[in-house]
Design an enzyme around this catalytic site. Structure first.
Site, mmCIF file in Angstrom:
data_model
loop_
_atom_site.group_PDB
_atom_site.id
_atom_site.type_symbol
_atom_site.label_atom_id
_atom_site.label_comp_id
_atom_site.label_asym_id
_atom_site.label_seq_id
_atom_site.Cartn_x
_atom_site.Cartn_y
_atom_site.Cartn_z
ATOM 1 N N CYS A 1 34.124 -2.636 -82.442
ATOM 2 C CA CYS A 1 34.436 -3.632 -83.430
ATOM 3 C C CYS A 1 33.353 -4.358 -84.130
ATOM 4 O O CYS A 1 33.585 -4.412 -85.165
ATOM 5 C CB CYS A 1 35.478 -4.573 -82.748
ATOM 6 S SG CYS A 1 34.710 -5.538 -81.195
ATOM 7 N N HIS B 1 36.315 -9.719 -79.070
ATOM 8 C CA HIS B 1 36.481 -8.695 -80.276
ATOM 9 C C HIS B 1 35.539 -9.484 -81.739
ATOM 10 O O HIS B 1 35.667 -10.508 -81.695
ATOM 11 C CB HIS B 1 37.907 -8.752 -80.615
ATOM 12 C CG HIS B 1 38.425 -7.881 -81.710
ATOM 13 N ND1 HIS B 1 38.163 -6.456 -81.928
ATOM 14 C CD2 HIS B 1 39.153 -8.156 -82.804
ATOM 15 C CE1 HIS B 1 38.663 -5.959 -82.912
ATOM 16 N NE2 HIS B 1 39.066 -6.978 -83.671
#
Length: 183
Positions: A18, A130
């Site tokens: 990510c 994330h």
């Protein structure tokens, strides 16, 4: 003004890469950063760290700044990567809320935001963090989260602030990415 998502570069989530996706979306450029580039930054940071831990067999997979198999890079890799591109990262003080962030700053000053949030996957078995990028493109702010199927525009700057406040309220971190001032 960007009205079609096709004009906005957006990468989809793959493994735990990510940070690669967030950076490429932030820069609006495929391969502005690659897995190999972030791995090299991570290795350099490890060599520069005078407090490096001793080697164990697990050190092959679990490096101090990333996971070799999946990615999952830490904040140090983010900051070093952005500094290589002459960007400044300002860690936003969560106590001040999003109202203290000038989301209307000119694009030559404010590049965007990188957000780090807690995520739970696989029915709660896997907990991780994330990375998400937000950027204003042609006057419109976009959520460029790689977990989304397409970039999501914000209708106005109040919606951006609401999103940032919600992120902070749920334990997320907001990093402000500034363009280096030209003299």
């Amino acid at each position: 003004m960007a009205t079609e998502n096709s004009q906005v570069y957006h990468e989809r989530q793959r493994l735990q890469l990510c940070l690669v996706h967030a950076l490429n979306s932030l820069f609006q450029q495929k391969d502005a950063f690659t897995r190999a580039k972030l791995n090299a930054i991570s290795e350099r940071l490890t060599l520069e760290d005078s407090n490096s831990e001793t080697w164990t067999p697990l050190s092959v997979l679990f490096k101090p700044h990333h996971n070799v198999l999946t990615g999952n890079y830490d904040i140090n890799v983010l900051i070093a990567a952005l500094e290589e591109k002459r960007k400044t990262v300002v860690w936003h003080d969560r106590r001040k809320g999003a109202s203290s962030i000038d989301v209307d700053a000119p694009e030559d000053v404010l590049m965007g935001f990188v957000i780090n949030v807690a995520v739970t996957r696989f029915a709660g078995i896997w907990r991780s963090r994330h990375w998400i990028a937000l950027r204003k493109i042609d006057g419109v702010w976009y959520n460029l989260d790689s977990d989304l199927t397409a970039p999501q525009p914000f209708f106005d700057t109040d919606k951006v602030r609401e999103f940032l406040d919600s992120t902070l309220a749920h334990g997320g971190e907001v990093l402000i990415v500034m363009n280096e001032k030209q003299s």
